[in-house]
Design a protein around this motif. Structure first.
Motif: not given
Length: 104
Positions: A2-7, A12-16, A42-47, A63-69
């Motif tokens: 789950x953590x790998x998928x979350x990362x 992917x949040x940064x990509x979109x 990204x949403x599927x992975x988060x879910x 959100x943190x990963x996406x925001x920083x990237x």
């Protein structure tokens, strides 16, 4: 797992987010397609990750990963300034995300 998928979902949040900017209000086809694909994945992975990771922790990490990237990409390729204070604050977000993982 789950953590790998979350990362990956955070990446992917940064990509979109970047593709949304490049699409110019969804007016350009290829960036718009990248936006929708990245958003869906990204949403599927988060879910998926939230089935195991608590929602507060999972969402904050995502959100943190996406925001920083997204911010770093904008600094490197988008002409956004990379001041020492901005970099320090982004490092703080990375530290907080790592701390959430360590505490979980």
């Amino acid at each position: 797992m789950a953590w790998v998928v979350l990362v990956v979902s955070g990446v992917l949040e940064a990509v979109w987010a970047t593709a949304l900017d490049k699409s110019q209000g969804l007016g350009r086809l290829v960036p718009s397609l990248v936006f929708f694909a990245g958003l869906g994945l990204s949403m599927t992975g988060l879910a998926y990750a939230l089935r195991t990771v608590p929602v507060g922790t999972g969402y904050a990490v995502w959100v943190g990963i996406g925001a920083v990237l997204t911010a770093v990409y904008a600094m490197v390729f988008g002409g956004e300034s990379a001041t020492p204070v901005k970099l320090l604050l982004l490092a703080g977000i990375v530290g907080c995300v790592a701390g959430l993982k360590i505490l979980h």
